[in-house]
Write an enzyme that holds these catalytic residues in place. Structure first.
Site, mmCIF file in Angstrom:
data_model
loop_
_atom_site.group_PDB
_atom_site.id
_atom_site.type_symbol
_atom_site.label_atom_id
_atom_site.label_comp_id
_atom_site.label_asym_id
_atom_site.label_seq_id
_atom_site.Cartn_x
_atom_site.Cartn_y
_atom_site.Cartn_z
ATOM 1 N N ARG A 267 0.877 -1.169 -0.254
ATOM 2 C CA ARG A 267 0.005 0.089 0.215
ATOM 3 C C ARG A 267 0.699 0.891 0.214
ATOM 4 O O ARG A 267 0.912 2.142 0.805
ATOM 5 C CB ARG A 267 -0.828 0.127 1.041
ATOM 6 C CG ARG A 267 -1.820 -1.091 1.159
ATOM 7 C CD ARG A 267 -2.891 -1.725 -0.456
ATOM 8 N NE ARG A 267 -3.440 -2.276 -0.090
ATOM 9 C CZ ARG A 267 -3.419 -3.534 -0.346
ATOM 10 N NH1 ARG A 267 -2.132 -4.045 -0.981
ATOM 11 N NH2 ARG A 267 -4.436 -4.490 -0.446
ATOM 12 N N SER B 268 -11.455 -3.011 2.246
ATOM 13 C CA SER B 268 -10.886 -3.046 3.727
ATOM 14 C C SER B 268 -10.567 -1.223 4.273
ATOM 15 O O SER B 268 -9.886 -1.191 3.722
ATOM 16 C CB SER B 268 -9.387 -3.915 3.680
ATOM 17 O OG SER B 268 -9.848 -5.004 2.552
ATOM 18 N N GLU C 177 -6.416 2.759 6.305
ATOM 19 C CA GLU C 177 -6.446 2.283 4.415
ATOM 20 C C GLU C 177 -6.955 3.465 3.604
ATOM 21 O O GLU C 177 -6.790 4.062 2.899
ATOM 22 C CB GLU C 177 -6.295 0.672 3.700
ATOM 23 C CG GLU C 177 -5.899 0.404 2.481
ATOM 24 C CD GLU C 177 -6.557 -0.480 1.942
ATOM 25 O OE1 GLU C 177 -6.986 -1.089 0.788
ATOM 26 O OE2 GLU C 177 -5.714 -1.964 2.899
#
Length: 302
Positions: free
Chosen positions: A175, A225, A295
């Site tokens: 990420r 998510s 996230e």
């Protein structure tokens, strides 16, 4: 919004490419958020002109893709929101190489690759984001990541110059990429795939689709998510073990189907979602000593 700025903007963009006082709830997958002063959707060629205009008039601006990883404040966004979207979505398939502009949807690119008998992008076929957003955060799912298929990415620098970055220069990890820290804007990505029978590619995509539908709360607005995977743990399992399945703040809820998802169950506000996220972080850290990092990216004033 400055009338002179809008007049100048109209000389760059077509009427359907810009909106004033635009609800951000129409542009992020959480379906929450206040209004943006101005919302524009330029082509790759028009983008530098729009940014130059914002700088000339000292108007703040920001780039988004499909809004699938964002939480926008109920107070909205001051300045100009620039979406790299449908006017920046050209895709070219030549041999085993796919070149896609930043606004191209991952799912659409994966399908086009499949039609051309190219495999390697099946993991991305259900991610509701754009190529640009996927590069910025090295998006991934089901064991695949963008870094597995990227060969080069063309960006726009702060100086307004186009620059091609190699895979190594992108510094892709979980990420993460070098794009945010350098304030680059993704214009185009070059992907390297490999030949495979179309039937096998489509079967794999269908298999992943079934997994998503079965395990994820796709029937509700969300940003996928909500939390990054903590080292050595799974966010959803920690949240479940903290007895937070179905936990609700206002219209926001920890999904009963998958605890790693915060959903907009019933006309939630951005504040509902924010407060829910903070409470989940607090309870998980209190119980397990693990701090969950979001996230989802926050935009605006909270």
């Amino acid at each position: 919004m400055n009338p002179t700025f809008l007049e100048a903007l109209q000389k760059i963009l077509e009427k359907e490419q810009y909106k004033v006082n635009e609800p951000m709830s129409s542009h992020i997958t959480f379906r929450v958020g206040g209004n943006a002063d101005c919302y524009v959707n330029p082509s790759v060629a028009q983008l530098p002109q729009v940014i130059a205009l914002c700088r000339q008039f000292e108007i703040p601006w920001m780039i988004i893709g499909n809004g699938s990883n964002l939480l926008v404040s109920d107070k909205g966004i001051r300045g100009v929101v620039i979406e790299m979207g449908k006017y920046a979505a050209k895709v070219d398939v030549t041999g085993d190489k796919v070149t896609a502009e930043a606004g191209a949807m991952l799912a659409a690119v994966a399908k086009q690759a499949a039609r051309a008998g190219l495999s390697g992008m099946e993991f991305a076929s259900g991610i509701p984001g754009t190529i640009g957003g996927a590069v910025v955060m090295n998006a991934g799912a089901y064991g695949g990541e963008m870094k597995d298929i990227i060969t080069a990415v063309t960006v726009l620098t702060k100086a307004g110059e186009q620059k091609k970055l190699s895979l190594e220069e992108l510094e892709l990890s979980y990420r993460h990429s070098c794009i945010p820290k350098n304030e680059y804007i993704v214009l185009q990505a070059e992907l390297k795939l490999f030949p495979e029978e179309k039937e096998k590619i489509e079967a794999r995509m269908e298999e992943l689709k079934i997994q998503r539908v079965t395990k994820q709360p796709l029937e509700y607005p969300s940003a996928g998510s909500t939390f990054k995977r903590p080292e050595g743990y799974f966010a959803g399992k920690l949240i479940q073990d903290a007895e937070l399945r179905g936990f609700q703040v206002g219209g926001a809820q920890v999904s009963e189907k998958h605890c790693g998802f915060v959903i907009n169950k019933d006309h939630a506000t951005a504040s509902d979602i924010d407060n829910l996220i903070k409470e989940v972080q607090h309870r998980v850290e209190d119980k397990f000593g693990v701090r969950l990092e979001t996230e989802v990216k926050y935009i605006g004033e909270f």
